[in-house]
Design a protein around this motif. Structure first.
Motif, PDB file in Angstrom:
ATOM      1  N   LEU A 205       0.809  -1.214   0.000  1.00  0.00           N
ATOM      2  CA  LEU A 205       0.000   0.000   0.000  1.00  0.00           C
ATOM      3  C   LEU A 205       0.845   1.267   0.000  1.00  0.00           C
ATOM      4  CD1 LEU A 205      -2.740   1.398   0.164  1.00  0.00           C
ATOM      5  CD2 LEU A 205      -2.696   1.045   2.651  1.00  0.00           C
ATOM      6  N   ILE A 206       1.964   1.266   0.700  1.00  0.00           N
ATOM      7  CA  ILE A 206       2.763   2.490   0.832  1.00  0.00           C
ATOM      8  C   ILE A 206       3.152   3.078  -0.523  1.00  0.00           C
ATOM      9  CG2 ILE A 206       5.004   3.368   1.609  1.00  0.00           C
ATOM     10  CD1 ILE A 206       4.649   1.526   4.090  1.00  0.00           C
ATOM     11  N   PRO A 207       3.737   2.316  -1.459  1.00  0.00           N
ATOM     12  CA  PRO A 207       4.082   2.926  -2.748  1.00  0.00           C
ATOM     13  C   PRO A 207       2.857   3.361  -3.562  1.00  0.00           C
ATOM     14  CG  PRO A 207       4.527   0.566  -2.782  1.00  0.00           C
ATOM     15  CD  PRO A 207       4.240   0.934  -1.366  1.00  0.00           C
ATOM     16  N   ILE A 208       1.710   2.724  -3.345  1.00  0.00           N
ATOM     17  CA  ILE A 208       0.486   3.154  -4.030  1.00  0.00           C
ATOM     18  C   ILE A 208       0.111   4.562  -3.578  1.00  0.00           C
ATOM     19  CG2 ILE A 208      -2.002   2.734  -4.187  1.00  0.00           C
ATOM     20  CD1 ILE A 208      -1.372  -0.278  -4.126  1.00  0.00           C
ATOM     21  N   VAL A 209       0.219   4.821  -2.266  1.00  0.00           N
ATOM     22  CA  VAL A 209      -0.094   6.156  -1.765  1.00  0.00           C
ATOM     23  C   VAL A 209       0.915   7.167  -2.293  1.00  0.00           C
ATOM     24  CG1 VAL A 209      -0.373   7.590   0.285  1.00  0.00           C
ATOM     25  CG2 VAL A 209      -1.188   5.225   0.305  1.00  0.00           C
ATOM     26  N   HIS A 210       2.205   6.821  -2.280  1.00  0.00           N
ATOM     27  CA  HIS A 210       3.220   7.729  -2.818  1.00  0.00           C
ATOM     28  C   HIS A 210       2.922   8.073  -4.273  1.00  0.00           C
ATOM     29  CE1 HIS A 210       6.427   6.342   0.356  1.00  0.00           C
ATOM     30  NE2 HIS A 210       5.471   7.074   0.875  1.00  0.00           N
ATOM     31  N   ARG A 211       2.553   7.071  -5.051  1.00  0.00           N
ATOM     32  CA  ARG A 211       2.242   7.295  -6.470  1.00  0.00           C
ATOM     33  C   ARG A 211       1.015   8.188  -6.624  1.00  0.00           C
ATOM     34  NH1 ARG A 211       2.146   2.090  -7.812  1.00  0.00           N
ATOM     35  NH2 ARG A 211      -0.083   1.801  -8.221  1.00  0.00           N
ATOM     36  N   THR A 212       0.025   7.977  -5.767  1.00  0.00           N
ATOM     37  CA  THR A 212      -1.188   8.791  -5.816  1.00  0.00           C
ATOM     38  C   THR A 212      -0.880  10.245  -5.473  1.00  0.00           C
ATOM     39  OG1 THR A 212      -2.600   6.910  -5.252  1.00  0.00           O
ATOM     40  CG2 THR A 212      -3.476   9.107  -4.798  1.00  0.00           C
ATOM     41  N   GLN A 213      -0.073  10.474  -4.453  1.00  0.00           N
ATOM     42  CA  GLN A 213       0.291  11.843  -4.093  1.00  0.00           C
ATOM     43  C   GLN A 213       1.000  12.533  -5.254  1.00  0.00           C
ATOM     44  OE1 GLN A 213       2.512  10.900  -0.514  1.00  0.00           O
ATOM     45  NE2 GLN A 213       0.833  11.594   0.795  1.00  0.00           N
ATOM     46  N   SER A 214       1.878  11.821  -5.942  1.00  0.00           N
ATOM     47  CA  SER A 214       2.579  12.409  -7.090  1.00  0.00           C
ATOM     48  C   SER A 214       1.606  12.746  -8.209  1.00  0.00           C
ATOM     49  CB  SER A 214       3.654  11.442  -7.602  1.00  0.00           C
ATOM     50  OG  SER A 214       4.678  11.267  -6.646  1.00  0.00           O
ATOM     51  N   GLU A 215       0.648  11.871  -8.468  1.00  0.00           N
ATOM     52  CA  GLU A 215      -0.324  12.121  -9.532  1.00  0.00           C
ATOM     53  C   GLU A 215      -1.241  13.282  -9.166  1.00  0.00           C
ATOM     54  OE1 GLU A 215      -2.743  11.909 -12.964  1.00  0.00           O
ATOM     55  OE2 GLU A 215      -0.646  11.474 -12.498  1.00  0.00           O
ATOM     56  N   PHE A 216      -1.649  13.367  -7.916  1.00  0.00           N
ATOM     57  CA  PHE A 216      -2.477  14.493  -7.486  1.00  0.00           C
ATOM     58  C   PHE A 216      -1.724  15.808  -7.674  1.00  0.00           C
ATOM     59  CE2 PHE A 216      -4.035  17.604  -4.470  1.00  0.00           C
ATOM     60  CZ  PHE A 216      -5.407  17.499  -4.574  1.00  0.00           C
ATOM     61  N   ALA A 217      -0.450  15.827  -7.292  1.00  0.00           N
ATOM     62  CA  ALA A 217       0.358  17.037  -7.464  1.00  0.00           C
ATOM     63  C   ALA A 217       0.479  17.406  -8.937  1.00  0.00           C
ATOM     64  CB  ALA A 217       1.738  16.834  -6.844  1.00  0.00           C
ATOM     65  N   ARG A 218       0.614  16.401  -9.799  1.00  0.00           N
ATOM     66  CA  ARG A 218       0.693  16.675 -11.242  1.00  0.00           C
ATOM     67  C   ARG A 218      -0.597  17.312 -11.735  1.00  0.00           C
ATOM     68  NH1 ARG A 218      -1.014  15.175 -16.003  1.00  0.00           N
ATOM     69  NH2 ARG A 218      -2.438  13.608 -15.150  1.00  0.00           N
ATOM     70  N   ARG A 219      -1.729  16.762 -11.362  1.00  0.00           N
ATOM     71  CA  ARG A 219      -3.007  17.310 -11.796  1.00  0.00           C
ATOM     72  C   ARG A 219      -3.200  18.733 -11.257  1.00  0.00           C
ATOM     73  NH1 ARG A 219      -7.105  12.041 -11.093  1.00  0.00           N
ATOM     74  NH2 ARG A 219      -5.756  10.585 -12.209  1.00  0.00           N
ATOM     75  N   ALA A 220      -2.812  18.919 -10.001  1.00  0.00           N
ATOM     76  CA  ALA A 220      -3.018  20.222  -9.374  1.00  0.00           C
ATOM     77  C   ALA A 220      -2.182  21.320 -10.010  1.00  0.00           C
ATOM     78  CB  ALA A 220      -2.706  20.131  -7.881  1.00  0.00           C
ATOM     79  N   THR A 221      -1.080  20.970 -10.631  1.00  0.00           N
ATOM     80  CA  THR A 221      -0.197  21.987 -11.204  1.00  0.00           C
ATOM     81  C   THR A 221      -0.308  22.094 -12.720  1.00  0.00           C
ATOM     82  OG1 THR A 221       1.606  20.351 -11.207  1.00  0.00           O
ATOM     83  CG2 THR A 221       1.497  21.867  -9.336  1.00  0.00           C
ATOM     84  N   THR A 222      -1.137  21.250 -13.357  1.00  0.00           N
ATOM     85  CA  THR A 222      -1.223  21.284 -14.822  1.00  0.00           C
ATOM     86  C   THR A 222      -2.638  21.492 -15.348  1.00  0.00           C
ATOM     87  OG1 THR A 222      -1.431  18.864 -14.961  1.00  0.00           O
ATOM     88  CG2 THR A 222       0.804  19.791 -15.063  1.00  0.00           C
ATOM     89  N   ARG A 223      -3.646  21.479 -14.464  1.00  0.00           N
ATOM     90  CA  ARG A 223      -5.026  21.570 -14.911  1.00  0.00           C
ATOM     91  C   ARG A 223      -5.703  22.825 -14.381  1.00  0.00           C
ATOM     92  NH1 ARG A 223      -7.356  15.348 -14.147  1.00  0.00           N
ATOM     93  NH2 ARG A 223      -6.141  14.406 -15.847  1.00  0.00           N
ATOM     94  N   ASP A 224      -6.778  23.216 -15.068  1.00  0.00           N
ATOM     95  CA  ASP A 224      -7.564  24.359 -14.630  1.00  0.00           C
ATOM     96  C   ASP A 224      -8.872  23.873 -14.012  1.00  0.00           C
ATOM     97  OD1 ASP A 224      -5.727  26.370 -15.324  1.00  0.00           O
ATOM     98  OD2 ASP A 224      -6.318  26.245 -17.422  1.00  0.00           O
ATOM     99  N   GLY A 225      -9.909  24.689 -14.038  1.00  0.00           N
ATOM    100  CA  GLY A 225     -11.163  24.304 -13.409  1.00  0.00           C
ATOM    101  C   GLY A 225     -11.004  24.219 -11.900  1.00  0.00           C
ATOM    102  N   ILE A 226     -11.533  23.161 -11.302  1.00  0.00           N
ATOM    103  CA  ILE A 226     -11.435  22.975  -9.859  1.00  0.00           C
ATOM    104  C   ILE A 226      -9.992  22.918  -9.405  1.00  0.00           C
ATOM    105  CG2 ILE A 226     -11.592  20.471 -10.086  1.00  0.00           C
ATOM    106  CD1 ILE A 226     -12.856  22.665  -7.150  1.00  0.00           C
ATOM    107  N   TRP A 227      -9.099  22.498 -10.289  1.00  0.00           N
ATOM    108  CA  TRP A 227      -7.682  22.404  -9.919  1.00  0.00           C
ATOM    109  C   TRP A 227      -7.066  23.777  -9.702  1.00  0.00           C
ATOM    110  CZ3 TRP A 227      -6.142  17.817  -8.341  1.00  0.00           C
ATOM    111  CH2 TRP A 227      -6.850  16.697  -8.790  1.00  0.00           C
TER     112      TRP A 227
END
Length: 252
Positions: A205-227
């Motif tokens: 589970l630990i690397p899954i969470v790390h991967r999710t945090q990285s993907e969330f950060a990517r979306r938050a810095t590259t998308r508009d709208g709610i992001w």
């Protein structure tokens, strides 16, 4: 409609939700027909904690069946803060992952930020599976999974990692307190409980969470709208802080 009642939740912005009888009406977008199709699949295959899709009203708003329940609250509801509650949330993530993996996504599906069906190795995900988008019944069981506007194809483990991030939680005590934990949680015990519910080991589970945090950060810095709202509130920076904390806390 004269019988409309505003419905306010724990989201980042007022989305204009209202109840009409036993339905919820919400502003629709180009992605809403695909979300309705997805919800129909989930309901038909037995995942009844997703809202019932009821089409669109005369104003073009999306219509959903109303799901009764309580939000997570602050502090979080006592059941959530127990190891048994962490197990329940891991089990929810597992059940939802399995239901979404079986979804026959149309090739012309249109989501809020991407289009099409999942690529090989992907699956459609909820996209925002945090405690703020869940409802609990009076016994403390999860009664509903709300707000599917960010559904899209992606890593099939994203939702699991996202919910674990805020359930274990993978963040320091100050952030955990702000998120609803009045006292520092026993993270190793909660990690083990959530992982067991999700059908995983803590080491998986630990690397899954790390991967999710990285993907969330990517979306938050590259998308508009709610992001954009997420960026404006500095949540991308909070994510990076959680990543740093997580790396230190679980490196051994």
């Amino acid at each position: 409609m004269s019988d409309e009642t505003p419905l306010h939740g724990a989201g980042l912005q007022d989305r204009g939700l209202v109840t009409v009888g036993d339905t919820v009406r919400r502003p629709s977008g180009a992605w809403s027909p695909s979300v309705q199709h997805l919800l129909g699949h989930l309901r038909a295959t037995g995942f009844t904690r997703a809202p019932e899709p009821l089409g669109f009203d005369s104003q073009g708003r999306e219509v959903l069946g109303f799901l009764p329940g309580h939000d997570a609250g602050w502090p979080m509801r006592p059941r959530i803060r127990t190891d048994e509650g962490a197990y329940d949330l891991g089990l929810l993530a597992r059940q939802l992952r399995e239901a979404l993996a079986a979804y026959p996504c149309p090739a012309d599906a249109r989501w809020q930020f991407v289009t099409g069906a999942p690529d090989p190795g992907q699956a459609v995900q909820h996209g925002d599976l945090g405690p703020w988008n869940l409802l609990w019944d009076d016994a403390g069981a999860v009664a509903g999974v709300l707000d599917w506007d960010l559904a899209e194809p992606g890593d099939p483990w994203y939702d699991t990692g996202f919910l674990a991030w805020f359930t274990v939680p993978f963040m320091d005590d100050e952030r955990a307190h702000a998120r609803g934990y009045p006292a520092p949680p026993d993270r190793p015990a909660r990690l083990a409980a959530f992982a067991a519910g999700a059908g995983l080991t803590p080491a998986e589970l630990i690397p899954i969470v790390h991967r999710t945090q990285s993907e969330f950060a990517r979306r938050a810095t590259t998308r508009d709208g709610i992001w954009r709202t997420i960026r404006d509130r500095g949540l991308h920076e909070s994510t990076r802080a959680d990543q740093r904390w997580s790396t230190r806390a679980w490196e051994n």
